[in-house]
Enzyme design. Sequence first.
Site, PDB file in Angstrom:
ATOM      1  N   THR A   9       0.839  -1.201   0.000  1.00  3.64           N
ATOM      2  CA  THR A   9       0.000   0.000   0.000  1.00  3.64           C
ATOM      3  C   THR A   9       0.875   1.252   0.000  1.00  3.64           C
ATOM      4  O   THR A   9       0.617   2.211  -0.737  1.00  3.64           O
ATOM      5  CB  THR A   9      -0.930   0.021   1.227  1.00  3.64           C
ATOM      6  OG1 THR A   9      -1.726  -1.165   1.219  1.00  3.64           O
ATOM      7  CG2 THR A   9      -1.849   1.224   1.189  1.00  3.64           C
ATOM      8  N   LYS A  10       1.906   1.260   0.817  1.00  7.09           N
ATOM      9  CA  LYS A  10       2.829   2.402   0.858  1.00  7.09           C
ATOM     10  C   LYS A  10       3.532   2.576  -0.493  1.00  7.09           C
ATOM     11  O   LYS A  10       3.832   3.684  -0.925  1.00  7.09           O
ATOM     12  CB  LYS A  10       3.855   2.159   1.972  1.00  7.09           C
ATOM     13  CG  LYS A  10       4.928   3.219   2.095  1.00  7.09           C
ATOM     14  CD  LYS A  10       5.744   2.981   3.349  1.00  7.09           C
ATOM     15  CE  LYS A  10       7.071   3.707   3.301  1.00  7.09           C
ATOM     16  NZ  LYS A  10       8.173   2.889   2.839  1.00  7.09           N
TER      17      LYS A  10
END
Length: 861
Positions: A525-526
């Site tokens: 996600t990052k």
Amino acid sequence: MPKLRLTTQRESIFNNEVISKFELFNSLFLTLPFYKIKDTGTLLPLFFKSCEDGIANGQKPAQIIEEFFAKFTSYTERKDIIDLLFRFIQYIERQVVLFDAVEDASFAKLNTTDEQSTLAFILKKNADNKPMLAKIEKLIDELSLRLVLTAHPTQFYPGSVLAIITDLTKAIRDNDLTSMNSLLQQLGKTPFFNKKSPTPVDEALNLAWFLEHTFYFAAANIQEEIDQNLDEYNLETKKILELGFWPGGDRDGNPNIHADTTLAVSKMLRQILFRCYYRDFRIMKRRITFRGVEDNMMHLQNVLYKNAFDQTCELHDISDELREHLNKIKETLLNEHNGLFVDLVNDLIRKIDLYGNYFASLDIRQDSRVLRNVHAYCRQNKPISSLYPADYDQLTEAEKLKLISFKEAKPVYTTEADALIEDTIQTIKEIKGIQKRNGEKACHRFIISNCQQATDILQLIELFLWNGWSKNDLTIDFVPLFETVNDLKEAAAIMETLYSNPFYKAHLASRGNKQDIMLGYSDSTKDGGYLMANWSIFNGKTSLTKVSEKHNIQLAFFDGRGGPPARGGGKTHRFYASMGKEIANKNIQLTVQGQTISSQYGSVESAEFNIEQLINAGISSGLKEKHNILLDTENKTLLDEMAEDGYKAFVDLREHPLFVSYLEKLSPLKLLSKANISSRPVKRNGGGEMKLEDLRAISFVTAWSMLKQNVPGFYGMGTALKNQENAGNWDKVVKVYEQSDYLKTIVDNCMMSMSKSDFVITAHLAHDNEYGAFWTQLHDEFELTKEMLLKLSGQDVLMANYPVDKKSIATREKIILPLVLIQHFALEKLQHDQEEKSQQALEKLAVRTVFGIVNAGRNLA
């Protein structure tokens, strides 16, 4: 006109049992033994109203707070102002605890399992269908659930507070006002935070509280229910649930974990388990007082007591010995005493079958880059140096694969190794001792973070063969962890290479042809944003399942899920129920961390419910084995385009020149290391400059949640959906959404993230000279995403389909609104007040607010 919706029975229960009781019991806080508590209790409602009115009028936090002090108090000195703000924080922290306890006390009334998805219902429905019963038996034989507790630094309640919450919950459930009053006073005197950072062993001890007080009972209760259901239909039972543990074993980026830490934690887990066994045995001993069992009871008494309390006791796996004596007692009870109290014996046997001598399997995790350095170090020493050319590290992957020989060796280490290398070698050696003392399951998995090539796994196997292990007795499972978007794309090719390697193929055969593969939601996600992360993992699972089936390997996905939806959290059981037959889903494994542990597994009741939800998801999806429509060419193309658009939007944001400084300056990101909540650093490069790539996903997500913006949980979704609408594909998107439970879950969890966001709090930044345009960009995407998700789902407000959850979130957000403003006030003042004493006080003020905000959010970090 918004749609009118009738209040559901569950909402009525929530209003009566949670909201009303919380408001009633909250008045008891006026008697809490704090310094100047009456002042605090009187001023806090006024402060809260000032906060609400101030943000509605677009004021800055500092302006809101300064006006409050000028209007309602006589305080003018900075020291007095900060002192009262600290008292507000103390008060609100305990309000959060009270709300937790009130909500948990109503758990049974608010949560009911979908009966049609339970094993009992499915068995009853198919009682006369022998082929279906055979299918169910096969599914149960293959099904497993592994919950792995991790040491991520978002579990802020110390054991002492957890115990109070447990007792307070019971007092509320029993309407015991006297006990409630005493417990609230105890809560007022009990510290909520550490004066110094915990060691890894401290962290392990804190999480072991949940093993001892909830999982020990909940898992056994669930297993008992499964045993009874299967026995009723003459089906063979199977141990379904396993527990895993990361504190003390997860050394990825944590320089404070060493081999002796791992040893200490393995011994601690064993000792706590035997204390649990001894506690159960004492109950059994008080009831089983008949002739014929004396010798076996005496033997168990001595063995359990020694292993529970004698620090000098020689440790070895005594599971079989315990079962032998318990079975003899059971036989005597059945033959001579009408089976009286045999259920107590069965319960202890069941727990020994579940937990053995280890309680929870201790996983070892290390980064591939560290492991490559260890391999390079070992190659410098004889006799290994003769097996490899000096330029091995510069060779291609194919060339390296030809050179790896898996020869057992006893290297003579003549060159000095750095601490990480020394720790890895020592840990590999010590795992064998842990297995001998606690059983093989005590420590049998080595997880390779940032796994990027097949040699990352194969070189680690060589490290084992060079440090005390033999080919024929390699009782270790090697688990690759694929985290970034690019690594997920390459994962299937890497596993194809591994499955085709003769040595690895033989090793897997010796391990039952089972392979665990870990997938990381946080870093993906990052790296790629919310939609791309979820879609990349979905595609990764599909391709990994396909290549594993091709090689007849039983695959288990180990999902590295955090608490927030941005890190794979949210309603996770719905993900597992919606996978489809193209994704291996019979072995569910996931990390449980931070506030997710206390919120979902903080009591035996809630732990049983959430474990049951996951097992039921595995059973129902295993029986249906539906085709996942997202894999149809047209749908897959649509999601590919959406994920790519979301990815571009997120990467453009991430590469914005103000991205890192916005988080550094306006959130408490730089101060998280001073919160004394973790043995692990906030970022991987120690004291170096703040770089996004070095920042831990937890710190990254926590910083956004403190800003009440939760960017990693939604950013790019609105752009992706709007682009499809502009391209004339909206009807296609709606059709896919309506047909795909998987996409619905992604959308629902995104809505949950957004429900915990409030851009009104930071609306004043729209006019900021430095960050105004950047804040507006974030806000515009939030509003676009909200608009598109509501249009897609047909809802009038976010989370309309989950009204109780929505109301719970809204109440919690309301409670901690003053904390958010106090934090922003402190951060704003820190930028201007350079006096050292003031800086220290303001930093402490900002840090203290983090605890209450995260605790209230339950899955914010």
